[in-house]
Motif scaffolding. Sequence first.
Motif, PDB file in Angstrom:
ATOM      1  N   UNK B 137       0.892  -0.973  -0.237  1.00  0.00           N
ATOM      2  CA  UNK B 137       0.398   0.225   0.400  1.00  0.00           C
ATOM      3  C   UNK B 137       1.040   0.817   0.375  1.00  0.00           C
ATOM      4  N   UNK B 138       0.682   2.115   0.067  1.00  0.00           N
ATOM      5  CA  UNK B 138       1.212   3.522  -0.365  1.00  0.00           C
ATOM      6  C   UNK B 138       1.769   3.801  -1.681  1.00  0.00           C
ATOM      7  N   UNK B 139       2.506   3.291  -2.526  1.00  0.00           N
ATOM      8  CA  UNK B 139       3.340   2.767  -3.917  1.00  0.00           C
ATOM      9  C   UNK B 139       2.411   3.856  -4.884  1.00  0.00           C
ATOM     10  N   UNK B 140       3.811   4.358  -5.255  1.00  0.00           N
ATOM     11  CA  UNK B 140       3.388   5.215  -6.351  1.00  0.00           C
ATOM     12  C   UNK B 140       3.456   4.631  -7.941  1.00  0.00           C
ATOM     13  N   UNK B 141       1.972   5.114  -8.233  1.00  0.00           N
ATOM     14  CA  UNK B 141       1.824   4.364  -9.784  1.00  0.00           C
ATOM     15  C   UNK B 141       2.036   5.162 -10.772  1.00  0.00           C
ATOM     16  N   UNK B 142       2.664   4.561 -11.545  1.00  0.00           N
ATOM     17  CA  UNK B 142       2.714   6.236 -13.106  1.00  0.00           C
ATOM     18  C   UNK B 142       3.069   4.941 -14.262  1.00  0.00           C
ATOM     19  N   UNK B 143       2.844   5.789 -15.366  1.00  0.00           N
ATOM     20  CA  UNK B 143       3.902   5.714 -16.814  1.00  0.00           C
ATOM     21  C   UNK B 143       5.023   6.375 -17.278  1.00  0.00           C
ATOM     22  N   UNK B 147       2.432  10.456 -13.621  1.00  0.00           N
ATOM     23  CA  UNK B 147       1.647  10.045 -11.894  1.00  0.00           C
ATOM     24  C   UNK B 147       0.505   9.568 -12.622  1.00  0.00           C
ATOM     25  N   UNK B 148      -0.202   8.139 -11.999  1.00  0.00           N
ATOM     26  CA  UNK B 148      -1.276   7.915 -12.213  1.00  0.00           C
ATOM     27  C   UNK B 148      -2.286   7.810 -11.516  1.00  0.00           C
ATOM     28  N   UNK B 149      -1.220   7.470  -9.997  1.00  0.00           N
ATOM     29  CA  UNK B 149      -1.771   7.521  -8.640  1.00  0.00           C
ATOM     30  C   UNK B 149      -1.303   6.476  -7.475  1.00  0.00           C
ATOM     31  N   UNK B 150      -1.809   5.880  -6.828  1.00  0.00           N
ATOM     32  CA  UNK B 150      -1.457   5.151  -4.863  1.00  0.00           C
ATOM     33  C   UNK B 150      -1.976   4.270  -4.940  1.00  0.00           C
ATOM     34  N   UNK B 155      -4.116  -7.241  -2.636  1.00  0.00           N
ATOM     35  CA  UNK B 155      -3.975  -8.914  -2.433  1.00  0.00           C
ATOM     36  C   UNK B 155      -3.219  -9.835  -2.614  1.00  0.00           C
ATOM     37  N   UNK B 156      -2.913 -11.149  -2.716  1.00  0.00           N
ATOM     38  CA  UNK B 156      -1.841 -11.858  -3.080  1.00  0.00           C
ATOM     39  C   UNK B 156      -1.544 -11.620  -4.198  1.00  0.00           C
ATOM     40  N   UNK B 157      -2.233 -11.417  -5.833  1.00  0.00           N
ATOM     41  CA  UNK B 157      -1.474 -11.221  -6.805  1.00  0.00           C
ATOM     42  C   UNK B 157      -2.517  -9.743  -7.737  1.00  0.00           C
ATOM     43  N   UNK B 158      -2.885  -8.991  -6.730  1.00  0.00           N
ATOM     44  CA  UNK B 158      -3.903  -7.464  -7.249  1.00  0.00           C
ATOM     45  C   UNK B 158      -4.027  -6.628  -6.010  1.00  0.00           C
ATOM     46  N   UNK B 159      -3.750  -5.748  -6.889  1.00  0.00           N
ATOM     47  CA  UNK B 159      -3.824  -4.299  -6.770  1.00  0.00           C
ATOM     48  C   UNK B 159      -5.383  -3.060  -6.874  1.00  0.00           C
ATOM     49  N   UNK B 160      -5.826  -2.476  -5.701  1.00  0.00           N
ATOM     50  CA  UNK B 160      -6.740  -1.567  -6.170  1.00  0.00           C
ATOM     51  C   UNK B 160      -5.347  -0.131  -5.785  1.00  0.00           C
ATOM     52  N   UNK B 161      -5.857   0.560  -7.068  1.00  0.00           N
ATOM     53  CA  UNK B 161      -4.879   2.244  -7.094  1.00  0.00           C
ATOM     54  C   UNK B 161      -6.210   3.179  -6.849  1.00  0.00           C
ATOM     55  N   UNK B 162      -5.751   3.840  -6.250  1.00  0.00           N
ATOM     56  CA  UNK B 162      -7.058   5.528  -6.124  1.00  0.00           C
ATOM     57  C   UNK B 162      -5.942   6.049  -6.922  1.00  0.00           C
ATOM     58  N   UNK B 163      -6.987   6.756  -8.397  1.00  0.00           N
ATOM     59  CA  UNK B 163      -6.100   7.696  -9.360  1.00  0.00           C
ATOM     60  C   UNK B 163      -6.298   8.856  -9.007  1.00  0.00           C
ATOM     61  N   UNK B 164      -5.674  10.083  -9.324  1.00  0.00           N
ATOM     62  CA  UNK B 164      -5.773  10.901  -9.456  1.00  0.00           C
ATOM     63  C   UNK B 164      -6.601  12.072  -9.134  1.00  0.00           C
TER      64      UNK B 164
END
Lengths: 163, 280
Positions: B137-143, B147-150, B155-164
Amino acid sequence: MKATTFRIAALLVLATIMQVFLMPRLSILHVSPDAIAVLVGFTAISSGRNTSMLTGFLGGMLTGLLSGQIGLLMLAGTGGGLMAGLFQIPEESHATRNVKTRRFFLASTLCSFTSHAIMAIGSNPLALSPAYRILVMGTIAAIFALLLAIAVRFLFMKKSFAD
Amino acid sequence: MKKFFGFFFRNNSLLLLAVLSAISLIFMKMEEADVIRRISTTGTGFRSAIADKIASYGYLINLKSENDRLLETNLSLVAKILSAEDSLRNEADRLRIISSKAEGLKPFIIARVVDRQFSNRENMLLIDGGRSRGIGTDMTVMTPRGLVGRVVAVSEHYAKVMPLIHADFKASVVSSESGTMGVLAWNGGREDMATVDHVPISSSLKPGEKMLTTNFSTFAVPGLPVGQVVSVTQGTLFSTVIIRLAVDFSSLNHVVVVPLNRDPEKIRLLEGKTESETDR
């Protein structure tokens, strides 16, 4: 009684899967059709207010398990079930096919609007104004539910509304 | 006693409503509790797995456009490498690169977007990388574009991202040219526009300037492109700054997750714990 409960449970699982995976792809103006509201509308007219509230509650729980916000979705489902229960048709009544159909449409529409309004009050991920969320998006959700109820009524429930 | 039970028998609908509402409210209150979070994470994992299967069919159909996108990404990366090489020739730029601790950002984790919800009920992305690939959790998501979100749930194989483009998303940003700082926020409306709040009217920020993430943020990597200033309107104390976001959320297929680069001392300070308190 057991067969009806089993049927409603099976339909609820099907409606939840549709609600989570299929309906978001049909959304207009960020509002997607509410398959669970149509099921709640049907249970309201056929089995009464208590069943519709329970169906809405469980539908909200299943949807919440898959998408988060379990509590809010359960509350929205219960509220929708309560309002849909206003259109209950008593067992001993001699309601005609048209009356049952009309009540089914109204119950589904009101259920969708109510649950949408409760969700709009409890969560605002798109930063929209409360009036817009409740009135405009609620109305779109209600229209969607009405269209879905019409489709369901004439495609799958031809025999369920016998006089 | 008979009256008491008679009341409940007559008003069983109201009683059921009260019970169901109470359970719902308890769940709402306990949303952050460990058990509920674990249930929710399991549900998210299950949903992501199904969405992944559905998306994989569309993925096969869209191979041509996917190739075009990869080509575009390659070109963008080549342009960045050329630009970086050019920057390295300049001593000042080299120092700026060192100060932004760019070497600490590796390794990146590439993930595919398996589902996206942008509705009044839910606004999030699901990606096919989870705890098993080192995502937390709290990792930066980008392309490569910005910046895309955080990451908000894993879960074990997936993550939910809050977009900016979420009402609850906030990030500290800085202008690449004038050095003006502000807080990125999204107040609804178009998904390609956002605002930068708390920009004083005395700032020299101009349209066309690029906004980047700062190293103030507790999650975002510094120096990531966020968007470009479209307009600056002066208010009483602060300017209203509108930016065009660098990332096109309508065609987001792949993202890069950047491992956390947190300074524990800074986090402790932000949480209000002094050194003497932590020693105790």
